[in-house]
Design a protein around this motif. Sequence first.
Motif, PDB file in Angstrom:
ATOM      1  N   SER A 301     -47.275 -44.999 -11.360  1.00 20.19           N
ATOM      2  CA  SER A 301     -48.327 -43.864 -11.861  1.00 20.19           C
ATOM      3  C   SER A 301     -49.091 -43.436 -10.454  1.00 20.19           C
ATOM      4  O   SER A 301     -49.258 -42.328 -10.661  1.00 20.19           O
ATOM      5  CB  SER A 301     -49.300 -44.540 -12.677  1.00 20.19           C
ATOM      6  OG  SER A 301     -48.477 -44.770 -14.078  1.00 20.19           O
ATOM      7  N   ARG A 303     -47.982 -43.034  -7.365  1.00 19.32           N
ATOM      8  CA  ARG A 303     -47.041 -42.292  -6.791  1.00 19.32           C
ATOM      9  C   ARG A 303     -46.931 -40.757  -7.333  1.00 19.32           C
ATOM     10  O   ARG A 303     -47.186 -39.683  -6.731  1.00 19.32           O
ATOM     11  CB  ARG A 303     -45.841 -42.900  -6.620  1.00 19.32           C
ATOM     12  CG  ARG A 303     -44.799 -42.036  -5.816  1.00 19.32           C
ATOM     13  CD  ARG A 303     -43.697 -42.757  -5.201  1.00 19.32           C
ATOM     14  NE  ARG A 303     -42.607 -42.910  -5.824  1.00 19.32           N
ATOM     15  CZ  ARG A 303     -41.396 -42.248  -6.455  1.00 19.32           C
ATOM     16  NH1 ARG A 303     -41.317 -40.836  -5.736  1.00 19.32           N
ATOM     17  NH2 ARG A 303     -40.602 -42.507  -7.137  1.00 19.32           N
ATOM     18  N   ASP A 336     -50.628 -42.055 -17.219  1.00 19.98           N
ATOM     19  CA  ASP A 336     -51.168 -41.366 -16.108  1.00 19.98           C
ATOM     20  C   ASP A 336     -50.814 -39.654 -16.320  1.00 19.98           C
ATOM     21  O   ASP A 336     -50.370 -39.206 -17.212  1.00 19.98           O
ATOM     22  CB  ASP A 336     -50.204 -41.677 -14.872  1.00 19.98           C
ATOM     23  CG  ASP A 336     -48.567 -41.136 -15.005  1.00 19.98           C
ATOM     24  OD1 ASP A 336     -48.301 -40.066 -15.194  1.00 19.98           O
ATOM     25  OD2 ASP A 336     -47.921 -42.269 -14.710  1.00 19.98           O
ATOM     26  N   GLY A 340     -45.121 -36.446 -15.223  1.00 16.91           N
ATOM     27  CA  GLY A 340     -44.087 -36.859 -16.193  1.00 16.91           C
ATOM     28  C   GLY A 340     -42.482 -36.814 -15.746  1.00 16.91           C
ATOM     29  O   GLY A 340     -42.539 -36.868 -14.399  1.00 16.91           O
ATOM     30  N   VAL A 349     -34.227 -43.869 -15.707  1.00 16.03           N
ATOM     31  CA  VAL A 349     -35.190 -44.573 -15.045  1.00 16.03           C
ATOM     32  C   VAL A 349     -34.943 -46.297 -15.389  1.00 16.03           C
ATOM     33  O   VAL A 349     -35.707 -46.826 -14.554  1.00 16.03           O
ATOM     34  CB  VAL A 349     -36.796 -44.269 -15.774  1.00 16.03           C
ATOM     35  CG1 VAL A 349     -37.131 -42.974 -15.327  1.00 16.03           C
ATOM     36  CG2 VAL A 349     -36.945 -44.640 -17.024  1.00 16.03           C
ATOM     37  N   PHE A 354     -31.693 -45.989  -9.602  1.00 13.63           N
ATOM     38  CA  PHE A 354     -32.234 -44.860  -9.543  1.00 13.63           C
ATOM     39  C   PHE A 354     -33.736 -44.617  -9.077  1.00 13.63           C
ATOM     40  O   PHE A 354     -34.635 -45.431  -9.602  1.00 13.63           O
ATOM     41  CB  PHE A 354     -32.371 -43.903 -11.102  1.00 13.63           C
ATOM     42  CG  PHE A 354     -33.166 -42.965 -11.280  1.00 13.63           C
ATOM     43  CD1 PHE A 354     -32.380 -41.705 -11.027  1.00 13.63           C
ATOM     44  CD2 PHE A 354     -34.360 -42.646 -11.815  1.00 13.63           C
ATOM     45  CE1 PHE A 354     -32.888 -40.377 -11.283  1.00 13.63           C
ATOM     46  CE2 PHE A 354     -35.061 -41.420 -11.962  1.00 13.63           C
ATOM     47  CZ  PHE A 354     -34.370 -40.518 -11.709  1.00 13.63           C
ATOM     48  N   THR A 355     -33.995 -43.886  -8.046  1.00 14.49           N
ATOM     49  CA  THR A 355     -35.327 -43.565  -7.550  1.00 14.49           C
ATOM     50  C   THR A 355     -35.306 -42.149  -6.846  1.00 14.49           C
ATOM     51  O   THR A 355     -34.278 -41.410  -6.391  1.00 14.49           O
ATOM     52  CB  THR A 355     -35.523 -44.558  -6.451  1.00 14.49           C
ATOM     53  OG1 THR A 355     -36.957 -44.264  -6.002  1.00 14.49           O
ATOM     54  CG2 THR A 355     -34.468 -44.359  -5.342  1.00 14.49           C
ATOM     55  N   ALA A 378     -38.959 -52.388  -2.848  1.00 13.86           N
ATOM     56  CA  ALA A 378     -39.702 -50.859  -2.531  1.00 13.86           C
ATOM     57  C   ALA A 378     -38.645 -49.819  -2.452  1.00 13.86           C
ATOM     58  O   ALA A 378     -37.737 -50.035  -1.722  1.00 13.86           O
ATOM     59  CB  ALA A 378     -40.730 -50.763  -1.552  1.00 13.86           C
ATOM     60  N   GLY A 379     -38.747 -48.849  -3.319  1.00 14.27           N
ATOM     61  CA  GLY A 379     -37.746 -47.755  -3.138  1.00 14.27           C
ATOM     62  C   GLY A 379     -36.205 -47.774  -3.390  1.00 14.27           C
ATOM     63  O   GLY A 379     -35.528 -47.261  -3.271  1.00 14.27           O
ATOM     64  N   PHE A 380     -36.005 -49.128  -4.274  1.00  8.92           N
ATOM     65  CA  PHE A 380     -34.632 -49.365  -4.547  1.00  8.92           C
ATOM     66  C   PHE A 380     -34.388 -48.845  -5.843  1.00  8.92           C
ATOM     67  O   PHE A 380     -33.122 -48.852  -6.410  1.00  8.92           O
ATOM     68  CB  PHE A 380     -34.762 -50.828  -4.687  1.00  8.92           C
ATOM     69  CG  PHE A 380     -34.012 -51.308  -3.435  1.00  8.92           C
ATOM     70  CD1 PHE A 380     -32.908 -52.367  -3.514  1.00  8.92           C
ATOM     71  CD2 PHE A 380     -34.629 -51.140  -2.129  1.00  8.92           C
ATOM     72  CE1 PHE A 380     -32.290 -52.765  -2.493  1.00  8.92           C
ATOM     73  CE2 PHE A 380     -33.838 -51.844  -1.043  1.00  8.92           C
ATOM     74  CZ  PHE A 380     -32.864 -52.453  -1.105  1.00  8.92           C
ATOM     75  N   PHE A 382     -35.427 -50.036  -8.626  1.00  6.69           N
ATOM     76  CA  PHE A 382     -35.295 -51.492  -9.134  1.00  6.69           C
ATOM     77  C   PHE A 382     -36.574 -51.876 -10.001  1.00  6.69           C
ATOM     78  O   PHE A 382     -36.596 -52.785 -10.881  1.00  6.69           O
ATOM     79  CB  PHE A 382     -35.129 -52.729  -8.398  1.00  6.69           C
ATOM     80  CG  PHE A 382     -33.659 -52.982  -8.076  1.00  6.69           C
ATOM     81  CD1 PHE A 382     -33.081 -52.084  -7.441  1.00  6.69           C
ATOM     82  CD2 PHE A 382     -32.868 -54.181  -8.337  1.00  6.69           C
ATOM     83  CE1 PHE A 382     -31.555 -52.315  -7.216  1.00  6.69           C
ATOM     84  CE2 PHE A 382     -31.512 -54.406  -7.964  1.00  6.69           C
ATOM     85  CZ  PHE A 382     -30.946 -53.519  -7.536  1.00  6.69           C
TER      86      PHE A 382
HETATM   87  N1  LIG Z   1     -45.414 -42.748 -14.059  1.00  7.80           N
HETATM   88  C1  LIG Z   1     -44.162 -41.950 -13.642  1.00  7.80           C
HETATM   89  N2  LIG Z   1     -44.304 -40.544 -13.365  1.00  7.80           N
HETATM   90  C2  LIG Z   1     -43.247 -39.963 -13.018  1.00  7.80           C
HETATM   91  N3  LIG Z   1     -42.085 -40.461 -12.921  1.00  7.80           N
HETATM   92  C3  LIG Z   1     -42.029 -41.919 -12.811  1.00  7.80           C
HETATM   93  C4  LIG Z   1     -42.997 -42.802 -13.440  1.00  7.80           C
HETATM   94  N4  LIG Z   1     -42.513 -43.960 -13.405  1.00  7.80           N
HETATM   95  C5  LIG Z   1     -41.192 -43.873 -13.000  1.00  7.80           C
HETATM   96  N5  LIG Z   1     -40.871 -42.648 -12.563  1.00  7.80           N
HETATM   97  C6  LIG Z   1     -39.615 -42.207 -12.017  1.00  7.80           C
HETATM   98  O1  LIG Z   1     -38.508 -43.152 -12.290  1.00  7.80           O
HETATM   99  C7  LIG Z   1     -37.964 -43.567 -10.892  1.00  7.80           C
HETATM  100  C8  LIG Z   1     -37.575 -44.979 -11.182  1.00  7.80           C
HETATM  101  O2  LIG Z   1     -38.946 -45.941 -11.140  1.00  7.80           O
HETATM  102  P1  LIG Z   1     -38.485 -47.586 -10.660  1.00  7.80           P
HETATM  103  O3  LIG Z   1     -40.077 -47.851 -10.629  1.00  7.80           O
HETATM  104  O4  LIG Z   1     -37.796 -48.020 -11.299  1.00  7.80           O
HETATM  105  O5  LIG Z   1     -38.133 -47.471  -9.053  1.00  7.80           O
HETATM  106  P2  LIG Z   1     -38.913 -46.974  -7.625  1.00  7.80           P
HETATM  107  O6  LIG Z   1     -40.253 -46.763  -8.151  1.00  7.80           O
HETATM  108  O7  LIG Z   1     -38.318 -45.504  -7.508  1.00  7.80           O
HETATM  109  O8  LIG Z   1     -38.220 -47.740  -6.930  1.00  7.80           O
HETATM  110  P3  LIG Z   1     -39.087 -49.351  -6.549  1.00  7.80           P
HETATM  111  O9  LIG Z   1     -40.017 -49.562  -7.946  1.00  7.80           O
HETATM  112  O10 LIG Z   1     -37.790 -50.152  -6.549  1.00  7.80           O
HETATM  113  O11 LIG Z   1     -39.976 -49.406  -5.407  1.00  7.80           O
HETATM  114  C9  LIG Z   1     -38.981 -43.200  -9.980  1.00  7.80           C
HETATM  115  O12 LIG Z   1     -38.439 -42.952  -8.701  1.00  7.80           O
HETATM  116  C10 LIG Z   1     -39.360 -42.031 -10.482  1.00  7.80           C
HETATM  117  O13 LIG Z   1     -38.623 -40.910 -10.260  1.00  7.80           O
END
Ligand SMILES: Nc1ncnc2c1ncn2[C@@H]1O[C@H](COP(=O)(O)OP(=O)(O)OP(=O)(O)O)[C@@H](O)[C@H]1O
Length: 425
Positions: A301, A303, A336, A340, A349, A354-355, A378-380, A382
């Motif tokens: 949220s 980010r 947040d 979206g 998601v 998927f990131t 981070a950034g995986f 996951f």
């Molecule tokens: N609150 C949100 N608002 C907008 N996009 C979101 C939100 N939550 C998740 N996402 C989308 O879903 C994707 C996957 O989220 P996820 O938490 O699984 O991985 P990540 O945050 O990209 O990486 P990691 O959690 O491994 O650090 C994100 O990269 C983003 O594109």
Amino acid sequence: MSVLGKTLQEKVNLLAQYPQTGLSLKQLVYFGKNPTPGTLFRAGLFLRDELPIRLARRIQDLQNLSPMLRSMKRISSVKAAYGRSMEEIIELKGVELPKCLPKHARYHNAPKWRSSLMDSEILHNPSLANTHLDSSKGRYFETDFSDQDNGVDCNWPESLLKFNSNFAYLLNTIRTRHDNVAVEIALDIQEYRRKTNQIDNSIQIFLDRFYMSRIGIRMLLGQYIALVSEPPRENYVGVISTRANIYQIIEGAAENAKYICRLAYGLFEAPEIQIICDPSLEMMYVESHLNHAVFEILKNSLRATVEFHGVDSDFFPPIKVIVAKGQEDITIKISDEGGGISRRNIPLVWSYMFTTASPTLTDDPHDIVSANSTTPMAGFGFGLPLARLYTRYFGGDLELISMEGYGTDVYIHLNRLCESAEPLQ
Ligand SMILES: Nc1ncnc2c1ncn2[C@@H]1O[C@H](COP(=O)(O)OP(=O)(O)OP(=O)(O)O)[C@@H](O)[C@H]1O
């Protein structure tokens, strides 16, 4: 050629046929409340029977991956580590329960696989073991363990005390050996995707099952080690908090997520996180599991908020965390206004890998924190799938609803009844 060797492979083939016994949070707490050495011993016997089955099943899952994946370096070493741990547990000898206990408290329904391992015919032809399979689930983890020794004036023999501490020591060694398993698997899957440009549904299913099982195995290891080796703590049974304060857990996760956000974007202040929650709300839970899920979602949220409104923005709309207590569930809604997710991306998601994190936000995979802590990678990609597994492990769930162009609502459901058995496959 199997990395396990022929005999160990035969044991895996045999054990993987037996049903796993899932436990509920309630059972774990009830049994660990006032454990006597005898209670811990019986719990040890249960684990000595149960863990090899769970490990064998995961080894088989690894062996059933596609030829390219299953022969990758890290996956092969995870397989070997699981095999070694399985063997060490099988080989640990038990001891007799002392005669001072009433007969019913001395009863241990040893699993059929132990005698099957002795029977070389069954070992070489595991399909014969079908006739030995236990027909019911929840084989012999009796929830009234803790009552069995009540009023018994027992002089616990040295051999039994020794078994408990030796077993806790062995489980601790195994836990440490498996610390990096989650990361190792993730790295090989990532490499596989780089080479093949694909992650099909069967890999998603494998990862869900593998990581869920791992949460369960580590929960059982951690609980036994804490009960045997650590001094009792008020309001805790092993690693389970009987009075987990929801507000404090959210507050802690929020502080950590804001800290990471400030670092990642070089901000003086991260977006505000408002928590609307009864500060006295408590439930029985494993705090690290909830902390993990809330932290992951708040990180997302934050980010989304910073990137949607721009790093240089004068104002970020606050993230709202609202907590409601119902009859069955405690629900945490995290909302947040971070723009979206498109409808096309919503199903994605929940996919591992998927990131949309930019490479600058993505840590070097080799720097990923130890999987011993529940701090996420981070950034995986996951974060969400793993957070969902943590909530589902004790019968809860995680849902996400998004309005593209505005923001996202995530719901964490925690099951207050604590009666669901671990969802094992
Ligand atoms: N609150 C949100 N608002 C907008 N996009 C979101 C939100 N939550 C998740 N996402 C989308 O879903 C994707 C996957 O989220 P996820 O938490 O699984 O991985 P990540 O945050 O990209 O990486 P990691 O959690 O491994 O650090 C994100 O990269 C983003 O594109």
